[in-house]
Design a protein around this motif. Structure first.
Motif, short mmCIF file in Angstrom:
data_model
loop_
_atom_site.label_atom_id
_atom_site.label_comp_id
_atom_site.label_asym_id
_atom_site.label_seq_id
_atom_site.Cartn_x
_atom_site.Cartn_y
_atom_site.Cartn_z
N GLY A 43 10.27 5.71 -12.28
CA GLY A 43 9.71 7.25 -11.91
C GLY A 43 8.48 7.07 -10.83
O GLY A 43 8.47 6.54 -9.95
N ALA A 44 7.67 7.97 -11.44
CA ALA A 44 6.40 8.00 -10.82
C ALA A 44 5.64 7.49 -11.22
O ALA A 44 5.29 7.01 -12.17
CB ALA A 44 5.85 9.66 -11.15
N ASP A 45 4.84 6.71 -10.28
CA ASP A 45 3.53 6.34 -10.61
C ASP A 45 2.65 6.78 -11.52
O ASP A 45 2.43 8.08 -11.34
CB ASP A 45 2.97 5.85 -9.35
N LEU A 46 2.50 6.40 -12.34
CA LEU A 46 1.46 7.13 -13.73
C LEU A 46 0.86 7.97 -13.69
O LEU A 46 0.18 9.11 -14.03
CB LEU A 46 2.00 6.21 -14.74
N GLU A 47 0.03 7.54 -12.92
CA GLU A 47 -1.65 7.92 -12.14
C GLU A 47 -1.79 8.67 -11.57
O GLU A 47 -2.08 9.96 -12.18
CB GLU A 47 -2.50 6.76 -11.50
N GLU A 48 -0.25 8.22 -10.69
CA GLU A 48 -0.07 10.10 -9.35
C GLU A 48 0.87 11.22 -10.76
O GLU A 48 0.10 11.92 -9.73
CB GLU A 48 1.14 9.50 -8.31
N ALA A 49 1.38 10.54 -11.07
CA ALA A 49 1.83 11.89 -11.97
C ALA A 49 0.98 12.53 -12.30
O ALA A 49 0.94 13.96 -12.72
CB ALA A 49 3.38 11.02 -12.58
N ARG A 50 0.29 11.91 -13.98
CA ARG A 50 -0.93 13.03 -14.19
C ARG A 50 -1.95 13.59 -13.59
O ARG A 50 -2.23 14.73 -13.47
CB ARG A 50 -1.92 12.05 -15.11
N ALA A 51 -1.71 13.13 -11.85
CA ALA A 51 -2.45 14.22 -11.04
C ALA A 51 -1.70 15.14 -10.16
O ALA A 51 -2.24 15.73 -9.29
CB ALA A 51 -3.06 13.21 -9.71
N GLY A 52 -0.40 15.06 -10.49
CA GLY A 52 0.38 16.50 -9.88
C GLY A 52 2.04 15.89 -9.82
O GLY A 52 2.28 16.82 -9.18
N LEU A 53 1.64 14.93 -9.18
CA LEU A 53 3.06 13.79 -8.49
C LEU A 53 4.36 14.36 -9.53
O LEU A 53 5.50 14.41 -8.61
CB LEU A 53 3.20 12.60 -8.32
N ALA A 54 3.88 14.38 -10.71
CA ALA A 54 5.48 14.55 -11.54
C ALA A 54 6.34 16.23 -10.68
O ALA A 54 7.48 16.37 -11.05
CB ALA A 54 5.23 14.42 -13.09
N THR A 55 5.22 16.79 -10.66
CA THR A 55 6.43 17.85 -10.23
C THR A 55 5.79 18.06 -8.97
O THR A 55 5.94 19.41 -7.96
CB THR A 55 5.44 19.43 -10.81
N SER A 56 6.17 17.55 -7.61
CA SER A 56 6.03 18.10 -6.64
C SER A 56 7.52 18.14 -5.98
O SER A 56 8.49 17.55 -6.39
CB SER A 56 5.23 16.16 -6.13
N PRO A 57 7.38 18.69 -5.16
CA PRO A 57 8.28 19.02 -3.58
C PRO A 57 9.36 18.43 -3.32
O PRO A 57 9.75 18.36 -2.83
CB PRO A 57 8.24 20.19 -3.17
N LEU A 58 8.16 16.61 -3.12
CA LEU A 58 9.19 15.79 -2.04
C LEU A 58 10.39 15.00 -3.20
O LEU A 58 11.52 14.75 -2.27
CB LEU A 58 8.32 14.52 -2.21
N TRP A 59 10.05 14.94 -4.29
CA TRP A 59 11.36 14.23 -5.02
C TRP A 59 12.27 15.67 -5.19
O TRP A 59 13.67 14.67 -4.57
CB TRP A 59 11.02 15.07 -6.47
N GLU A 60 12.52 16.52 -4.59
CA GLU A 60 13.61 17.60 -4.51
C GLU A 60 13.95 17.21 -3.00
O GLU A 60 15.02 17.52 -2.33
CB GLU A 60 13.61 18.88 -5.07
#
Length: 202
Positions: free
Chosen positions: A57-74
């Motif tokens: 899934g998401a890189d943990l450091e970047e997930a904490r910085a907002g990647l987890a909710t990025s529109p890029l996944w969609e």
């Protein structure tokens, strides 16, 4: 990084960050989105590098910085779902978290023995990507989709096959040949006819 290999119309896209469990960075997701939105191959296989994990899934450091909710996944999953050619997720190992979206958006998922499947958004305090629950429920049913997303259940490869999350379970050695075999009608035959069949199923 994302590796793209065009083999006479068969586009093999590899998540190549095995030292980090093929976890996805913003740059990798952006590259993936550009590939699936811009390519028009006869068939596409999406696979992870290494022998244990398709993607964590998401890189943990970047997930904490907002990647987890990025529109890029969609963007990535939407781009895959919109492709007219056959798309195969060759799951060379464990599938986790946000990486579910791209696998769910493919036409067929082939997994390997020993892989596990989990999507721990509830435990981590995130929502799944918008299209993921619907695609997941269409494959495994609403109750099992809730089990995976709400309870943090971890499924074995055999459970994933029995529940309908993956369509075929193979040895690691046979993964690519199995995925490629599913693409053969589009590669060797009338690709336009195969695309028409896909449109009819939609």
């Amino acid at each position: 990084m994302i590796e793209v290999n065009d083999q006479d119309g068969l586009l093999i896209v590899t998540l190549n960050r095995p030292d980090k469990a093929n976890s996805l960075t913003e740059a990798m997701l952006s590259d993936l989105a550009e590939v699936v939105e811009g390519a028009d191959p006869k068939a596409l296989i999406l696979i992870g590098a290494g022998e244990k994990v398709f993607s964590a899934g998401a890189d943990l450091e970047e997930a904490r910085a907002g990647l987890a909710t990025s529109p890029l996944w969609e963007r990535v999953s939407g781009g895959l779902a919109a492709m007219q050619c056959p798309t195969i997720a060759a799951l060379n190992g464990t599938l986790a978290g946000g990486a579910f979206g791209m696998a769910l958006a493919c036409d067929v998922r082939v997994g390997v023995l020993g892989a596990s499947f989990f999507y721990p958004v509830a435990r981590l305090g995130f929502l799944p990507q918008p299209s993921d629950p619907g695609r997941l429920a269409a494959l495994v049913g609403p109750a099992r989709a809730k089990m995976l997303l709400m309870s943090g259940a971890k499924w074995t490869a055999e459970e994933a096959l029995n529940f309908g999350l993956i369509e075929r379970l193979v040895t690691r050695e046979n993964l690519m040949s199995s995925a490629r075999g599913l693409c053969e009608p589009a590669l060797q035959g009338d690709a336009a006819n195969v695309r028409a069949i896909k449109a009819m199923v939609r």
